[in-house]
Design a protein around this motif. Structure first.
Motif, PDB file in Angstrom:
ATOM      1  N   ALA A 185      34.405   4.466  13.413  1.00 55.63           N
ATOM      2  CA  ALA A 185      35.414   3.693  12.673  1.00 55.63           C
ATOM      3  C   ALA A 185      35.780   4.356  11.354  1.00 55.63           C
ATOM      4  CB  ALA A 185      34.895   2.277  12.419  1.00 55.63           C
ATOM      5  N   ARG A 186      34.848   5.077  10.748  1.00 57.36           N
ATOM      6  CA  ARG A 186      35.146   5.697   9.457  1.00 57.36           C
ATOM      7  C   ARG A 186      36.184   6.809   9.589  1.00 57.36           C
ATOM      8  NH1 ARG A 186      29.989   7.324  10.853  1.00 57.36           N
ATOM      9  NH2 ARG A 186      29.743   9.547  11.335  1.00 57.36           N
ATOM     10  N   ASP A 187      36.253   7.463  10.776  1.00 56.35           N
ATOM     11  CA  ASP A 187      37.282   8.487  10.974  1.00 56.35           C
ATOM     12  C   ASP A 187      38.664   7.872  11.062  1.00 56.35           C
ATOM     13  OD1 ASP A 187      35.263  10.291  10.951  1.00 56.35           O
ATOM     14  OD2 ASP A 187      35.272  10.706  13.103  1.00 56.35           O
ATOM     15  N   LEU A 188      38.798   6.760  11.761  1.00 61.45           N
ATOM     16  CA  LEU A 188      40.088   6.097  11.858  1.00 61.45           C
ATOM     17  C   LEU A 188      40.476   5.433  10.549  1.00 61.45           C
ATOM     18  CD1 LEU A 188      39.874   4.486  15.413  1.00 61.45           C
ATOM     19  CD2 LEU A 188      40.949   6.630  14.735  1.00 61.45           C
ATOM     20  N   ARG A 189      39.482   5.104   9.735  1.00 61.00           N
ATOM     21  CA  ARG A 189      39.796   4.519   8.433  1.00 61.00           C
ATOM     22  C   ARG A 189      40.513   5.522   7.534  1.00 61.00           C
ATOM     23  NH1 ARG A 189      34.930   3.395   6.853  1.00 61.00           N
ATOM     24  NH2 ARG A 189      34.768   1.622   8.260  1.00 61.00           N
ATOM     25  N   LEU A 190      40.267   6.811   7.750  1.00 62.88           N
ATOM     26  CA  LEU A 190      40.963   7.835   6.966  1.00 62.88           C
ATOM     27  C   LEU A 190      42.466   7.819   7.204  1.00 62.88           C
ATOM     28  CD1 LEU A 190      38.555  10.875   7.412  1.00 62.88           C
ATOM     29  CD2 LEU A 190      38.824   9.469   5.384  1.00 62.88           C
ATOM     30  N   LEU A 191      42.885   7.329   8.380  1.00 68.02           N
ATOM     31  CA  LEU A 191      44.302   7.298   8.724  1.00 68.02           C
ATOM     32  C   LEU A 191      44.968   5.976   8.372  1.00 68.02           C
ATOM     33  CD1 LEU A 191      44.038   8.941  12.266  1.00 68.02           C
ATOM     34  CD2 LEU A 191      44.310  10.065  10.051  1.00 68.02           C
ATOM     35  N   ASP A 192      44.222   5.046   7.816  1.00 66.27           N
ATOM     36  CA  ASP A 192      44.786   3.733   7.509  1.00 66.27           C
ATOM     37  C   ASP A 192      45.785   3.857   6.370  1.00 66.27           C
ATOM     38  OD1 ASP A 192      45.316   1.072   7.036  1.00 66.27           O
ATOM     39  OD2 ASP A 192      43.246   0.453   7.417  1.00 66.27           O
ATOM     40  N   PRO A 193      47.047   3.459   6.578  1.00 70.89           N
ATOM     41  CA  PRO A 193      48.037   3.593   5.503  1.00 70.89           C
ATOM     42  C   PRO A 193      47.831   2.621   4.353  1.00 70.89           C
ATOM     43  CG  PRO A 193      48.998   2.467   7.388  1.00 70.89           C
ATOM     44  CD  PRO A 193      47.631   2.921   7.823  1.00 70.89           C
ATOM     45  N   LEU A 194      46.995   1.597   4.539  1.00 65.24           N
ATOM     46  CA  LEU A 194      46.754   0.643   3.473  1.00 65.24           C
ATOM     47  C   LEU A 194      45.815   1.195   2.408  1.00 65.24           C
ATOM     48  CD1 LEU A 194      46.359  -2.639   5.537  1.00 65.24           C
ATOM     49  CD2 LEU A 194      48.404  -1.737   4.430  1.00 65.24           C
ATOM     50  N   VAL A 218      44.310   4.751   0.263  1.00 67.74           N
ATOM     51  CA  VAL A 218      44.682   6.091  -0.180  1.00 67.74           C
ATOM     52  C   VAL A 218      43.430   6.966  -0.114  1.00 67.74           C
ATOM     53  CG1 VAL A 218      45.620   7.475  -2.058  1.00 67.74           C
ATOM     54  CG2 VAL A 218      46.463   5.162  -1.682  1.00 67.74           C
ATOM     55  N   TYR A 219      43.396   7.822   0.897  1.00 67.22           N
ATOM     56  CA  TYR A 219      42.284   8.743   1.061  1.00 67.22           C
ATOM     57  C   TYR A 219      42.776  10.166   0.836  1.00 67.22           C
ATOM     58  CZ  TYR A 219      39.405   5.058   3.122  1.00 67.22           C
ATOM     59  OH  TYR A 219      38.684   3.919   3.327  1.00 67.22           O
ATOM     60  N   PRO A 220      41.930  11.043   0.312  1.00 62.58           N
ATOM     61  CA  PRO A 220      42.351  12.442   0.159  1.00 62.58           C
ATOM     62  C   PRO A 220      42.484  13.124   1.513  1.00 62.58           C
ATOM     63  CG  PRO A 220      40.022  12.188  -0.401  1.00 62.58           C
ATOM     64  CD  PRO A 220      40.575  10.799  -0.208  1.00 62.58           C
ATOM     65  N   SER A 221      43.065  14.302   1.499  1.00 58.88           N
ATOM     66  CA  SER A 221      43.278  15.050   2.737  1.00 58.88           C
ATOM     67  C   SER A 221      41.941  15.396   3.388  1.00 58.88           C
ATOM     68  CB  SER A 221      44.070  16.324   2.447  1.00 58.88           C
ATOM     69  OG  SER A 221      45.342  16.014   1.920  1.00 58.88           O
ATOM     70  N   ALA A 222      41.939  15.375   4.718  1.00 60.41           N
ATOM     71  CA  ALA A 222      40.706  15.643   5.458  1.00 60.41           C
ATOM     72  C   ALA A 222      41.063  16.186   6.829  1.00 60.41           C
ATOM     73  CB  ALA A 222      39.850  14.379   5.589  1.00 60.41           C
ATOM     74  N   ILE A 223      40.223  17.098   7.328  1.00 64.73           N
ATOM     75  CA  ILE A 223      40.330  17.639   8.686  1.00 64.73           C
ATOM     76  C   ILE A 223      38.942  17.520   9.303  1.00 64.73           C
ATOM     77  CG2 ILE A 223      40.928  19.620  10.113  1.00 64.73           C
ATOM     78  CD1 ILE A 223      42.577  20.692   7.814  1.00 64.73           C
ATOM     79  N   LEU A 224      38.811  16.679  10.327  1.00 69.94           N
ATOM     80  CA  LEU A 224      37.514  16.402  10.936  1.00 69.94           C
ATOM     81  C   LEU A 224      37.541  16.832  12.395  1.00 69.94           C
ATOM     82  CD1 LEU A 224      36.931  12.806   9.497  1.00 69.94           C
ATOM     83  CD2 LEU A 224      36.194  14.992   8.542  1.00 69.94           C
ATOM     84  N   GLY A 225      36.625  17.718  12.768  1.00 70.99           N
ATOM     85  CA  GLY A 225      36.478  18.120  14.153  1.00 70.99           C
ATOM     86  C   GLY A 225      35.397  17.314  14.847  1.00 70.99           C
TER      87      GLY A 225
END
Length: 432
Positions: A87-96, A98-105
């Motif tokens: 869930a924490r990976d999808l939270r990075l994409l939440d538009p509500l 503001v998260y910094p840029s991230a690239i997760l493999g």
């Protein structure tokens, strides 16, 4: 002790009435939303509350094989189960948020949050989030449209042999680097004329404009630095880069499953042949079906674990490393431009501070001279006050006494003023 009697004594009258109406084994009806709580407590209507994380979000799905794009709505739990993502990976994409840029493999997907492009890339498709930050407005929608169009064009042309996940990642990096570089260019075009104007004329308005400009520069530098750090972190970790070879992992996994099916088919044929030519076997000695399935699953899982542990050594990560290095150079150049601009602003601020210090020193010098002159003039005020008294003094009857008094007072004032100037020069309060 009579428990019913004790209960009737402790309950309030309204509670006793409600308990008698509902009975000992009946549930009390929930009060109306507008009714007061009173002694019966506060009721909360949970039927209208929205389940957290259960809402659907709008995505643009781009197929890796055909390049076709379609709008889909997928819930967060469905994505977590389908792509095996926490869930924490999808939270990075939440538009509500503001998260910094991230690239997760990850094992089956690559999660990208690069400026205005938020997407999930797999070996078969790319899911681009359409619900961007409301502050972005039409620009965010335009960024998503450009990303999808460029991805479709690259899939149709297919000029290189890059796998789908690298093509999608490259387009996201290119969009982020281009956007940040354009922001840096616009900031430079705004900064240099403003700094020249401030150098020519120091004013409160120009100082406030420079302060706002520096705040924008610091925020943009932080965003560029974050993208640069993410690319550098990926380049420094071979395991993370190996995790991003989704197409190759998928092909090897399919080959591994085919080998397992072939081995299982051979084992079934051998079992059938041995059964037909051998003597009957006792049912006690034959293992149950679920035990055979458990053994086969354990064997496949062990093969998958060994396959996953050797990914970083089997994959040639030079292709991805070269791709990341190219955009690392681009984002590093943007960061160097912002750093140079910050240094120029700092130099201009130092120059302005020096100018302000000079003006402040001049004001202090003028104030010191004015205070000294005021002290000297005060001597004349004292003499005038003495001659303005209403009592008789023998000096008043002497001819030309007032003129001589003023002359002597002026000479004494000039001598005192010169003494003050000599003292200021000796203590080097200001050059004279």
């Amino acid at each position: 002790m009579d428990h019913d009697h004790l209960k009737d004594r402790l309950l309030l009258p309204s509670s006793r009435a409600a308990a008698s109406a509902n009975g000992p084994h009946q549930r009390r009806a929930a009060p109306a939303p507008g009714a007061g709580g009173g002694a019966g407590g506060v009721s909360i209507d949970v039927n209208g509350l929205k389940r957290r994380g259960g809402g659907r979000r709008s995505w643009v799905r781009v197929d890796a094989a055909t390049g076709a794009a379609e709008a889909v709505e997928v819930a967060k739990p469905a994505l977590m189960r389908r792509l095996d993502l926490p869930a924490r990976d999808l939270r990075l994409l939440d538009p509500l948020f503001v998260y910094p840029s991230a690239i997760l493999g990850r094992e089956r997907a690559v999660v990208c949050n690069l400026e205005r492009v938020r997407c999930i890339i797999t070996a078969d498709e790319a899911l681009v989030l359409r619900e961007q930050d409301p502050a972005g407005g039409a620009e965010a929608e335009e960024a998503v449209r450009r990303y999808v169009d460029e991805l479709q064009r690259r899939l149709v042309d297919r000029a290189d042999d890059l796998p789908f996940e690298f093509i999608a990642l490259e387009i996201a990096l290119e969009a982020a680097c281009s956007f940040l570089d354009s922001q840096a260019i616009e900031l430079e075009a705004e900064a240099y004329p403003l700094l020249d104007e401030l150098t020519a004329k120091i004013s409160t308005l120009n100082l406030e404009r420079v302060r706002r400009l520096k705040s924008k520069l610091v925020a943009l530098t932080r965003r560029v630095q974050k993208v640069r750090d993410e690319i550098e972190q990926l380049m420094d970790d071979d395991g993370d880069m190996a995790e991003m070879y989704l197409t190759e992992k998928k092909m090897r996994m399919e080959a591994s499953l085919l080998d397992d099916e072939d081995l299982q088919g051979i084992g079934n044929n051998n079992n059938g042949f041995s059964t037909s030519v051998s003597a009957p076997v006792s049912p006690v000695s034959t293992p149950p079906a679920f035990r055979r399935l458990d053994k086969e699953y354990s064997f496949a899982r062990s093969r998958h674990s060994s396959f996953k542990s050797s990914d970083s050594s089997q994959y040639s990560i030079e292709e991805l490393e070269m791709l990341l290095e190219a955009y690392f150079v681009v984002i590093d150049y943007t960061l160097s431009k912002l750093t140079s601009l910050k240094e120029y602003i700092d130099d201009t601020e130092d120059f302005i501070n020096i100018q302000l210090d000079n003006v402040r020193n001049q004001l202090i010098q003028f104030e010191l001279l004015l205070t000294t002159a005021t002290f000297v003039v005060t001597i004349f005020a004292v003499v005038s006050g003495v001659f303005g008294m209403n009592f008789e003094v023998a000096l008043f009857s002497v001819p030309h006494a007032f003129e001589w008094t003023l002359a002597i007072t002026g000479v004494c004032g000039a001598v005192v003023f010169c003494c003050f100037l000599w003292y200021f020069r000796k203590r080097r309060f200001f050059p004279l």
